[in-house]
Every structure is written in C-alpha cells, then in structure tokens.
Scaffold this active site. Structure first.
Site, short mmCIF file in Angstrom:
data_model
loop_
_atom_site.label_atom_id
_atom_site.label_comp_id
_atom_site.label_asym_id
_atom_site.label_seq_id
_atom_site.Cartn_x
_atom_site.Cartn_y
_atom_site.Cartn_z
CG HIS A 82 -1.70 1.27 1.33
ND1 HIS A 82 -2.89 1.41 0.65
CD2 HIS A 82 -1.48 2.46 1.94
CE1 HIS A 82 -3.38 2.62 0.87
NE2 HIS A 82 -2.54 3.28 1.65
CG ASP A 161 -11.99 4.13 6.04
OD1 ASP A 161 -11.45 4.81 6.93
OD2 ASP A 161 -11.72 4.23 4.84
NE ARG A 168 -9.95 10.64 9.67
CZ ARG A 168 -9.14 9.87 8.95
NH1 ARG A 168 -9.57 8.70 8.48
NH2 ARG A 168 -7.92 10.23 8.67
CB SER A 183 -8.42 5.12 7.65
OG SER A 183 -8.77 5.25 6.30
CE LYS A 187 -9.16 2.55 3.61
NZ LYS A 187 -9.21 3.90 3.15
N1 URA Z 1 -5.83 7.15 3.13
C1 URA Z 1 -6.80 6.42 3.73
O1 URA Z 1 -7.19 5.38 3.23
N2 URA Z 1 -7.29 6.86 4.91
C2 URA Z 1 -6.89 7.99 5.51
O2 URA Z 1 -7.37 8.32 6.56
C3 URA Z 1 -5.90 8.76 4.86
C4 URA Z 1 -5.37 8.30 3.67
#
Ligand code: URA
Length: 438
Positions: A82, A161, A168, A183, A187
């Site tokens: 990632h 999320d 947010r 977050s 995922k």
């Molecule tokens: N990328 C994400 O997936 N979540 C965040 O909070 C910030 C960047």
C-alpha cells in the site's frame, strides 16, 4: 453503555476498552450513533490519540463493520503493498507482475484516483479490454494460476471507514495519525492478504509532509499489522517530486512497461525494487532485504517480470500486445512543450500542483463519477538536480483541449522550483520500520 460517556472518556484522555470501541464503531456504522457524535469522537482521538491496544481494537472494529475477503484458497503466503499516495506513482502496475515472477503470490485491491493523485485502476484501464472488476473467485484463480491479480475494491469493504472519512474530511480530523493508520490498515486487512508492505511517502506532494510524522504513521501501521497477526513492514520514501517522468494514465502504463524492459527511470525502478525486496522478507522468501533485492533484480534481468506483466494483462481480459505496441493505448491529439521560467538547478517539482494540472486536462477526477481522459498527461523531461537554462524545454503536455492545456501548462511551469546551487537529490528510501524497531 452510553455513546456520550465513551466520547467523554476519550476526551479526558482515558483508555477505551475493546467493548466500548466495538459499541461505538458498530453503533455508528448502523446509524444508531449520530454523525455529530462521531465527529466529537474523531476530535477527541485527534487530541488524545490511542495506545497500541486501542488502535488494534479500533481497527478490528472497523474491519468487522463490513465484508472481509478470504484468500485462504491461494497457495502460499500472499503479499500486498500500500502506498500513502504519490503523484506519478505507477509502482503497483510493475510490482504486481514483478513480484509474481519471483514466485510470491500478489493479490491487490486498488483504488481509483480522486483529487490530485491518480489511481492504479484508472491507469490499468487505459489498456484495451483490461477488467479490474474481478470477483473473489477470479482473484483466487488468477493468483493461483499466474501469481498476480490487481482488482478494484468491493463496495462493502470497511463501510465504517467510508462514513468516518466523510466526517473527518469536513471536521478537521483527517490529519490524526491513529485515524489514518486504522483507516488504511482496516482496508488492507479486510482485503485478505497475509502480509503487507507499506510505502509511506514524505515530501511536498505527499500526505505526510515531515519525516517525523511519516515515522509516527509508519509505526502506528506496523503496530496494528503486528497486533492483528499480519507481518507488516513500512518503507519510508522521499517524494519531493512526482515519481518517474510520466504523470497521467496511458503515459504511466508506458513508463511502467519501459521499466519492466529495463529502460525506465531510475526512481521508478528503485521504488519497486525496494518495496519488492521487503515483500520477499515479510513473506519469508528472503532472510534479508539484500537477498530480496537480488531476487527482484534477477527477475527483471531475465525478462520474467515483463512476461508476467503480459500474462497478468491477458488473464484480466486486456490486450498483452500493448507491451510491444504503445499505439494500442489511448493517444492525445495535441502535444505542447513546457519551458523553464528561469535558469538554475531544479530543486523540486511540487507533486500536488502537477497532479492538479493534469486533473484540469481530464487525467484526474474532481468528483467520484467524472469520466477520465486516459490519453492526457505530462512527461517531465527535466527533474530535480538537472540544470536548465531559462526557456529550455522541461516537460511535454499531452491533451485534447488546447484551452485547458494552456491552464495546465502554466500550473506545471510554476510547479518547478530552481536553485542557483547544485542540489543533493535524496535517496529513495530513508528509513524502514519493522516490528523489531517500533
Ligand atoms: N488514506 C486512507 O485510506 N485513509 C486515511 O485516513 C488517509 C489516507
């Protein structure tokens, strides 16, 4: 249990129990806890933080809010990577087949672009016929048969999320390290991989602007992965300019293929080799990063990585002939040269500005349902460290709308900064965070 009591506890800096965290995330996902209460909680976390135990429990509660993907039918230890998001970052396009060519199964869920950063899925869709909408069964079959699959995220992965991020975004709480870490990691873990390598970028175009913040984020993510039973390593990389020379969709696919042919820009190759060598380590295929590095370089030199790219494209319905014939990719009608505004050494190229500029010509999205112009983009002929004279060509812009191109051209021109003195180009990797150095 009362949601406002949980909010007050966090506001006052006390530790939340797993039950309280589960109650809050579950209630919020189901709509029993109001958005304004989640906003207050996000702000409380922003100021008070979370300890490692709370962070793992928070992430687990987020994972439980939706579907999880079971990749256990894949033979071997699976890997995923990632990136926190960089302009010109085409790493996944070359890394997926390259890793598969070393014998490590690579199953990746990627996203589409939004704002100033592009998305891997959009870039891959420049390849005629390429289908990223794979079912779980297709991902498992492709990875077992050829070693790699890159698919788009399913809709019900971590719904908590999606809801929390939207809050947010409008309450000044995006920049909370525990909230970013949970977050991202929720995922990744929900997507089913056994091991994770994280690319945490620092610099002008990056999400994290300072090395200190990037380190804190990397440590939080490695701690979550470790606590939730996923081998995780974070590689901190420098990003004071876009990665490589190509920014756009078609144009980035070409650069990824050129790198697999051994002709790509050094920074693109270096990032893929660095991340790939740690993927070898987390999956137990190499004892050290340098052993992993050698495996990566061997797969490039032998041509195995390029062959695997063609196999992966064909397995997802795309035309593998693109690897030898770039005319098969969408091509823009116009090209415009961009020239240097002053003489000197290029000291940086603001990635965010370049990303915004290519968005103007249709290579990136303003809104989720915008249709992209896959043929438009920019090729940065000069990069940080190069000396140029005022008026010299520094980049070429490709597009289909001359008026919009002029606006983008001006923006890219001013994204370059110059210095009268020679500048030192920083190495790609500046730190590595493992569970041993948390
Ligand atoms: N990328 C994400 O997936 N979540 C965040 O909070 C910030 C960047």
């Amino acid at each position: 249990m009362q949601s406002y009591e949980i909010i007050m506890k966090k506001r006052d800096g006390q530790e939340l129990s797993a039950e309280e965290i589960n109650f809050f995330i579950k209630g919020f996902t189901q709509g029993d806890i109001a958005d304004y209460q989640a906003s207050a909680m996000a702000m409380a976390v922003y100021f008070q933080g979370m300890n490692k135990r709370e962070l793992a429990d928070w992430t687990m509660a987020m994972i439980r809010s939706g579907d999880t993907i079971d990749l256990s039918e894949i033979t071997g230890v699976t890997s995923d990577k990632h990136s926190t998001g960089g302009v010109g970052d085409k790493t996944t396009i070359l890394l997926a087949p390259w890793i598969a060519a070393t014998g490590v199964p690579f199953a990746k869920m990627s996203g589409r672009g939004l704002g100033h950063t592009g998305g891997t899925i959009d870039k891959l869709e420049a390849i005629p016929g390429f289908n990223p909408a794979l079912s779980k069964e297709e991902v498992v079959r492709n990875v077992n048969e050829i070693g790699a699959a890159v698919a788009c995220q399913t809709d019900n992965l971590v719904p908590a999320d999606k809801k929390l991020y939207a809050i947010r975004d409008v309450t000044g709480t995006v920049e909370s390290i525990p909230l970013i870490a949970s977050s991202i990691m929720s995922k990744k873990i929900a997507a089913g991989t056994d091991t994770i390598v994280l690319d945490v970028e620092t610099g002008t175009g990056a999400f994290m602007k300072t090395i200190e913040d990037a380190k804190k984020l990397a440590k939080a993510m490695v701690s979550i992965g470790t606590n939730l039973g996923r081998e995780t390593i974070a590689v901190l990389t420098n990003m004071n300019q876009p990665l490589g020379r190509a920014v756009g969709n078609s144009i980035e696919v070409i650069e990824a293929i050129e790198t697999l042919k051994g002709n790509g820009p050094e920074d693109v190759k270096e990032k893929a080799v660095a991340l790939g060598s740690y993927i070898q380590v987390v999956t137990g295929k190499a004892k050290t990063a340098s052993e992993g590095r050698q495996k990566m370089l061997d797969a490039l030199k032998s041509g195995a990585a390029l062959e695997k790219f063609k196999e992966m494209v064909a397995a997802q319905g795309g035309n593998p002939e693109v690897a030898g014939n770039y005319e098969l990719l969408p091509k823009a009608r116009y090209a415009m040269d961009i020239t240097a505004s002053e003489s000197g050494y290029i000291s940086g190229i603001n990635g965010q500005e370049v990303g915004m500029a290519v968005k103007i010509i249709g290579a990136g999205r303003e809104k989720k349902d915008d249709i992209l112009d896959l043929s438009s983009g920019v090729y940065l002929e000069k990069k940080a460290g190069d000396y140029v004279d005022a008026g010299e060509k520094i980049a070429v812009l490709y597009g289909n709308d001359k008026e919009k191109m002029q606006e983008a051209l001006n923006r890219i021109r001013s994204a370059y900064s110059y210095s009268p003195e020679k500048i030192e180009v920083l190495p790609m990797v500046h730190a590595v965070i493992t569970k041993e150095n948390l």
